[in-house]
Structure formats: structure tokens, C-alpha cells
Enzyme design. Structure first.
Site, PDB file in Angstrom:
ATOM      1  N   LYS A  15       8.083   6.255  44.714  1.00 17.81           N
ATOM      2  CA  LYS A  15       8.592   4.705  45.102  1.00 17.81           C
ATOM      3  C   LYS A  15       9.017   4.959  46.237  1.00 17.81           C
ATOM      4  O   LYS A  15       9.751   3.897  47.183  1.00 17.81           O
ATOM      5  CB  LYS A  15       9.806   4.892  44.063  1.00 17.81           C
ATOM      6  CG  LYS A  15       9.599   3.841  42.661  1.00 17.81           C
ATOM      7  CD  LYS A  15      10.313   4.416  41.808  1.00 17.81           C
ATOM      8  CE  LYS A  15      11.955   5.450  41.998  1.00 17.81           C
ATOM      9  NZ  LYS A  15      10.507   6.402  41.332  1.00 17.81           N
ATOM     10  N   ARG A  88      18.609   0.481  36.388  1.00 13.37           N
ATOM     11  CA  ARG A  88      18.639   2.176  35.547  1.00 13.37           C
ATOM     12  C   ARG A  88      18.559   1.570  34.426  1.00 13.37           C
ATOM     13  O   ARG A  88      17.689   2.191  33.800  1.00 13.37           O
ATOM     14  CB  ARG A  88      19.223   2.903  35.932  1.00 13.37           C
ATOM     15  CG  ARG A  88      18.683   3.915  37.727  1.00 13.37           C
ATOM     16  CD  ARG A  88      20.032   4.985  37.904  1.00 13.37           C
ATOM     17  NE  ARG A  88      19.847   5.435  38.577  1.00 13.37           N
ATOM     18  CZ  ARG A  88      18.461   6.295  39.692  1.00 13.37           C
ATOM     19  NH1 ARG A  88      17.744   6.734  38.574  1.00 13.37           N
ATOM     20  NH2 ARG A  88      19.053   5.976  40.908  1.00 13.37           N
ATOM     21  N   ARG A 127       5.249  20.581  45.625  1.00 13.68           N
ATOM     22  CA  ARG A 127       5.163  19.981  46.863  1.00 13.68           C
ATOM     23  C   ARG A 127       5.796  21.093  47.605  1.00 13.68           C
ATOM     24  O   ARG A 127       7.079  22.017  46.575  1.00 13.68           O
ATOM     25  CB  ARG A 127       5.270  19.017  46.295  1.00 13.68           C
ATOM     26  CG  ARG A 127       6.056  17.627  47.574  1.00 13.68           C
ATOM     27  CD  ARG A 127       6.612  16.917  47.343  1.00 13.68           C
ATOM     28  NE  ARG A 127       7.379  16.742  46.501  1.00 13.68           N
ATOM     29  CZ  ARG A 127       8.258  15.389  45.787  1.00 13.68           C
ATOM     30  NH1 ARG A 127       7.921  14.269  45.853  1.00 13.68           N
ATOM     31  NH2 ARG A 127       9.205  15.522  44.710  1.00 13.68           N
ATOM     32  N   ARG A 161      12.350  22.042  47.018  1.00 10.70           N
ATOM     33  CA  ARG A 161      13.522  21.311  46.903  1.00 10.70           C
ATOM     34  C   ARG A 161      13.729  21.817  45.525  1.00 10.70           C
ATOM     35  O   ARG A 161      13.452  22.410  44.674  1.00 10.70           O
ATOM     36  CB  ARG A 161      13.532  19.325  46.041  1.00 10.70           C
ATOM     37  CG  ARG A 161      13.552  18.575  46.841  1.00 10.70           C
ATOM     38  CD  ARG A 161      13.557  16.983  46.871  1.00 10.70           C
ATOM     39  NE  ARG A 161      14.180  16.697  45.697  1.00 10.70           N
ATOM     40  CZ  ARG A 161      14.357  15.682  44.580  1.00 10.70           C
ATOM     41  NH1 ARG A 161      13.895  14.694  45.519  1.00 10.70           N
ATOM     42  NH2 ARG A 161      15.163  15.097  43.902  1.00 10.70           N
ATOM     43  N   ARG A 172      14.264  15.077  34.135  1.00  4.38           N
ATOM     44  CA  ARG A 172      14.628  14.373  34.902  1.00  4.38           C
ATOM     45  C   ARG A 172      13.671  12.635  34.442  1.00  4.38           C
ATOM     46  O   ARG A 172      14.207  11.766  33.767  1.00  4.38           O
ATOM     47  CB  ARG A 172      14.016  14.021  36.174  1.00  4.38           C
ATOM     48  CG  ARG A 172      15.133  14.846  36.847  1.00  4.38           C
ATOM     49  CD  ARG A 172      14.896  15.746  37.968  1.00  4.38           C
ATOM     50  NE  ARG A 172      13.838  14.833  39.074  1.00  4.38           N
ATOM     51  CZ  ARG A 172      13.544  15.252  40.382  1.00  4.38           C
ATOM     52  NH1 ARG A 172      12.567  16.354  40.592  1.00  4.38           N
ATOM     53  NH2 ARG A 172      12.635  14.042  41.587  1.00  4.38           N
TER      54      ARG A 172
END
Length: 218
Positions: A15, A88, A127, A161, A172
Site C-alpha cells: 500500500k 481500520r 526483505r 525490520r 500482524r
């Protein structure tokens, strides 16, 4: 006429990447809940003081305050807004819908970036990025040509991260499916939901998003 859109999708669906493209190519303004709260907190406005008080107490900012911040942004005009991180929940979607009616605006399109969970976990857990220039890499699909060194700027500051791992991502994802995925049905019923493949190449996703927006009524 301003075009207000919502990008929906689980963490890692891309996004943020597509929002940046829309900002550059269409002049839209990204309304990030986090950015708005930080900006408000550092301001001297009444709303800013309310935000600072709540955050200083370690409490969560209410939906009422977030809607108030969005109302201020909508009053500034422009080509349109991309809602990032809000709504959300169904309650937040109702509140946003009421605000749109109050300000004589509308959500032109809600774009769901649909992904396959297993493929998403694989993509995110491998990643890493360059801390200097921001170039994104992946262990399997896009490793650096020289181990430990960015192809673009030559920096050795390559970072991952802390929550880009399988266990954190699954947590998540569960949070997303419990609270946010019901919005897909909500906006489907309202008739402004569109779905694109969030796991396609970035340019392909951007083209699919552009196709949706180009077909919107003038």
C-alpha cells in the site's frame, strides 16, 4: 473534482509503495494517521494540545480525535486524498462515511490489494533495505549483486525490520483479518470496492490501480 481513495490490504501488500506513486503521478495527498498525529502534537492548535495530552498519558488516541484531524485536512482542498491506516474498523468506516457526508465529499474508490498469505510471508520475511538510499532487496528474488553491499549506492548499511519475520507477520496478519478485513464486505455493499493483485510486479499493480481510477466518473 477531488478523488478520495482508500487502499486496503494486509501489512506488506504494498500500500505504501502505491500511495507514493499516486502522490507523484496524480498529486494526491496521503493522510497517514501516524503522520497526522505527530504533526498535530508538535502544533499549537487546540486539537494538537488534545493529541499531546492523550499521547503523554500513554493512551490511544480516540477515533473522534482522528476524525477531527482528517476534517482539518479535508478543508485544505487539493486533488484528493489517500487514506492510509484509517479506517481500520467498521466503526471507523462509519465515522469516515459521516464525515464525508458532512463535508459534501465522498470516497471515490476503495482498492483492495489482495494477496496470498503464504506468498506474502515469504516475500516479507526475506526483505531487507539499504539504510542509505532506501533500495529494497530480497534474499531469493532480488539479492544484492555483491553480498552486503547496495547495488545502487554502494552502502554496506543493509537493514531488516525487526517485525519482518514469519512469526511477527503472522501476528500482524491475524490482527488485520480480525479488525480490518470486514471492511472489504462493507465497501463491496456500498459499490465502490475494486480488487487488484497485490503480489504482482510494482508497475503492474500501479497500472491496475490507474485503470480503476481512470474509469471513475468525472
Amino acid at each position: 473534482m477531488a478523488i478520495n481513495i482508500i487502499l486496503l490490504g494486509p501489512p506488506g501488500a504494498g500500500k505504501g509503495t502505491q500511495a507514493r506513486r499516486l502522490i507523484e503521478e496524480r498529486g494526491l495527498v496521503q493522510l497517514s494517521t501516524g503522520d497526522m498525529l505527530r504533526e498535530a502534537r508538535s502544533s499549537e492548535t487546540e486539537m494538537g494540545k488534545r493529541v499531546a495530552e492523550v499521547m503523554d498519558r500513554g493512551q490511544l488516541v480516540t477515533d473522534e480525535i482522528v476524525i477531527g484531524l482528517i476534517r482539518e485536512k479535508l478543508g485544505q482542498g487539493g486533488n484528493g486524498f489517500i487514506f492510509d491506516g484509517f479506517p481500520r474498523t467498521l466503526a471507523q468506516a462509519d465515522a469516515l462515511q459521516a464525515l464525508m457526508a458532512e463535508t459534501d465529499q465522498q470516497i471515490a474508490a476503495v482498492i483492495e490489494m489482495r494477496v496470498d498469505d503464504a506468498a506474502l510471508v515469504s516475500r516479507i520475511s526475506g526483505r531487507f533495505t539499504c539504510g542509505n538510499c532506501g533500495e529494497v532487496y530480497h534474499d531469493q528474488t532480488k539479492p544484492t549483486k555483491e553480498p552486503g553491499k547496495c547495488d545502487v549506492c554502494g552502502s554496506t548499511d543493509l537493514r531488516r525490520r525487526a517485525d519482518d519475520n514469519e512469526d511477527s507477520l503472522k501476528t500482524r496478519l491475524m490482527e488485520y483479518y480480525k479488525k480490518t478485513s470486514p471492511l472489504i464486505g462493507y465497501y463491496y455493499v456500498k459499490g465502490n470496492l475494486h480488487t487488484v493483485d497485490g503480489l504482482a510486479e510494482i508497475d503492474e499493480v500501479a497500472a491496475a490501480v490507474a485503470k480503476v481510477l481512470d474509469r471513475l466518473p468525472a
